[in-house]
Design a protein around this motif. Structure first.
Motif, PDB file in Angstrom:
ATOM      1  N   TRP A  41      32.905  31.578  41.454  1.00  0.00           N
ATOM      2  CA  TRP A  41      33.857  32.287  42.317  1.00  0.00           C
ATOM      3  C   TRP A  41      35.294  31.876  41.982  1.00  0.00           C
ATOM      4  O   TRP A  41      36.166  32.719  41.780  1.00  0.00           O
ATOM      5  CB  TRP A  41      33.513  32.008  43.784  1.00  0.00           C
ATOM      6  CG  TRP A  41      34.513  32.579  44.753  1.00  0.00           C
ATOM      7  CD1 TRP A  41      35.388  31.888  45.532  1.00  0.00           C
ATOM      8  CD2 TRP A  41      34.743  33.972  45.038  1.00  0.00           C
ATOM      9  NE1 TRP A  41      36.157  32.745  46.280  1.00  0.00           N
ATOM     10  CE2 TRP A  41      35.777  34.039  46.001  1.00  0.00           C
ATOM     11  CE3 TRP A  41      34.189  35.162  44.572  1.00  0.00           C
ATOM     12  CZ2 TRP A  41      36.265  35.243  46.509  1.00  0.00           C
ATOM     13  CZ3 TRP A  41      34.676  36.367  45.082  1.00  0.00           C
ATOM     14  CH2 TRP A  41      35.688  36.397  46.039  1.00  0.00           C
ATOM     15  N   THR A  45      37.975  34.337  40.265  1.00  0.00           N
ATOM     16  CA  THR A  45      39.076  34.866  41.080  1.00  0.00           C
ATOM     17  C   THR A  45      40.398  34.149  40.813  1.00  0.00           C
ATOM     18  O   THR A  45      41.449  34.688  41.096  1.00  0.00           O
ATOM     19  CB  THR A  45      38.755  34.752  42.590  1.00  0.00           C
ATOM     20  OG1 THR A  45      38.410  33.396  42.868  1.00  0.00           O
ATOM     21  CG2 THR A  45      37.644  35.673  42.989  1.00  0.00           C
ATOM     22  N   THR A  52      39.280  39.013  34.870  1.00  0.00           N
ATOM     23  CA  THR A  52      38.725  39.935  35.875  1.00  0.00           C
ATOM     24  C   THR A  52      38.492  41.272  35.187  1.00  0.00           C
ATOM     25  O   THR A  52      39.446  41.897  34.725  1.00  0.00           O
ATOM     26  CB  THR A  52      39.713  40.106  37.044  1.00  0.00           C
ATOM     27  OG1 THR A  52      40.088  38.814  37.480  1.00  0.00           O
ATOM     28  CG2 THR A  52      39.073  40.862  38.189  1.00  0.00           C
ATOM     29  N   GLU A 115      33.121  42.394  44.292  1.00  0.00           N
ATOM     30  CA  GLU A 115      33.992  43.306  45.041  1.00  0.00           C
ATOM     31  C   GLU A 115      33.676  43.226  46.533  1.00  0.00           C
ATOM     32  O   GLU A 115      34.579  43.194  47.365  1.00  0.00           O
ATOM     33  CB  GLU A 115      33.811  44.762  44.546  1.00  0.00           C
ATOM     34  CG  GLU A 115      34.311  45.008  43.133  1.00  0.00           C
ATOM     35  CD  GLU A 115      35.783  44.672  42.964  1.00  0.00           C
ATOM     36  OE1 GLU A 115      36.602  45.280  43.659  1.00  0.00           O
ATOM     37  OE2 GLU A 115      36.104  43.774  42.146  1.00  0.00           O
ATOM     38  N   LYS A 118      35.227  40.166  47.889  1.00  0.00           N
ATOM     39  CA  LYS A 118      36.681  40.304  48.093  1.00  0.00           C
ATOM     40  C   LYS A 118      36.966  41.104  49.369  1.00  0.00           C
ATOM     41  O   LYS A 118      37.929  40.852  50.062  1.00  0.00           O
ATOM     42  CB  LYS A 118      37.328  40.997  46.885  1.00  0.00           C
ATOM     43  CG  LYS A 118      37.401  40.093  45.657  1.00  0.00           C
ATOM     44  CD  LYS A 118      38.050  40.840  44.497  1.00  0.00           C
ATOM     45  CE  LYS A 118      37.807  40.125  43.185  1.00  0.00           C
ATOM     46  NZ  LYS A 118      37.969  40.996  42.021  1.00  0.00           N
TER      47      LYS A 118
END
Ligand code: EQ3
Length: 321
Positions: A41, A45, A52, A115, A118
């Motif tokens: 993660w 990110t 990404t 996604e 997020k």
């Protein structure tokens, strides 16, 4: 003298520099399962936009969607449990289904899950999670890699997740049939490689850059082999074709230079270096790679190995020392 895969694997081996990628993955493998998920993660990110991927232009992804819909219906604890099972390669229904996915379906599954994380629909980190010092070590090792190496670490960790279905027979034909990418216009239209005129090599790059896998395979001997980075050789037309359909779609290959040496029996060994882009990242990330070809006296490809280079300097590292 008959050519052998074992000797072909060693051509130009004294020009190769060990890649830092397996060392980084070995550090990752030592982490506990929650730390592995947290590392992924943070790496994904926080390492900037370069690693990404762009939203995959995927035509059909029913296999991943079924699993994602199941996960969306779950409680946070159940979602965390599923992710732990995947990272642990557990023998559970979801981990088994995942184990049958093709590489691109596995990547698309995690892309979609990321996604959802997020958006706050799926929890990224188990509740009450405390990071161990080991995660920092792996993140620091990852930061030292170039972007092409970083995405290779991410890819390989995702591919290794899920129950190991290899002992259960070949993956279902459905998984292999899922196309992942629409091809963008090739980055290069005519193949020119400084130092290389070998038709089989130029023809191989041209065919691969148009996803014409049958044309690429026709350039191989029937017992020819292709060795992807960090993998064993894949031998024979049928096996290479299956691999290419699953993993080589939409790649942009930009070879730059090479050398060719003719051996006493008339076969040739060639090393070509250049850059490859994956449709997952498009032009944002270039991977520095080498192709090592062994061409038989009749001009057919007996062997090609694809190696990830340790550094950009290696693009020039063609000569034996
Ligand atoms: C959601 C999140 C972030 C957190 C959660 O806890 C855990 C996970 C796993 C998460 C999600 C991670 C995600 C979405 C990772 C995505 C990674 C991606 C899309 C990586 C893609 C990498 C692609 C690569 C490295 C492709 C390389 C291709 C090469 C080198 C091709 C070489 C070839 C050539 C040149 C040939 O000539 C023959 C064919 C061959 C394919 C070998």
């Amino acid at each position: 003298m008959a050519l052998s895969i074992e000797s072909a694997q060693n051509i130009f081996s004294n020009t190769q520099v060990p890649s830092p990628i397996p060392a980084t993955i070995a550090l990752f493998d030592q982490l506990g399962v929650d730390d592995q998920l947290a590392y992924l993660w943070y790496a994904y990110t926080e390492m900037g936009k370069t690693i990404t991927p762009a939203a995959p232009g995927v035509a059909r992804l029913q296999l991943a969607e079924g699993l994602l819909n199941q996960i969306k219906q779950m409680s946070q604890e159940e979602q965390t449990q599923v992710m732990r099972e995947l990272a642990n390669r557990a023998d559970s229904p979801i981990s088994r289904s995942y184990g049958f996915f093709s590489v691109n379906t596995k990547l698309a599954f995690w892309y979609e899950l990321g996604e959802l994380m997020k958006q706050g629909v799926v929890t990224p980190i188990p509740s009450g999670y405390q990071m161990s010092p080991g995660v920092k070590v792996v993140l620091e090792a990852t930061q030292k890699l170039d972007a092409g190496q970083q995405i290779t670490v991410l890819r390989n960790t995702v591919v290794d997740m899920g129950f190991d279905t290899s002992a259960l027979g070949p993956s279902s034909s459905k998984a292999a049939a899922e196309p992942a990418f629409k091809r963008s216009a090739p980055a290069i239209t005519s193949v020119k490689i400084e130092g290389i005129t070998e038709p089989a090599v130029l023809g191989y790059i041209e065919a691969m850059n148009a996803d014409k896998f049958d044309a690429a395979i026709a350039l191989f001997t029937t017992d020819g082999a292709l060795q992807p980075p960090f993998q064993k050789p894949i031998i024979g037309h049928e096996a290479i074709a299956k691999y290419m359909r699953e993993e080589a779609q939409g790649l942009n290959m930009m070879p730059q230079q090479g050398i060719c040496e003719v051996l006493p029996d008339g076969s040739k060994q060639l090393k070509v270096t250049g850059v490859v882009q994956t449709p997952w990242f498009g032009v944002t990330v270039g991977m520095n790679i080498a192709w090592r070809f062994l061409i038989n006296p009749q001009g057919k490809i007996f062997f090609v190995a694809i190696d990830m280079l340790a550094s950009p300097q290696e693009l020039m590292n063609l000569r034996r020392v």
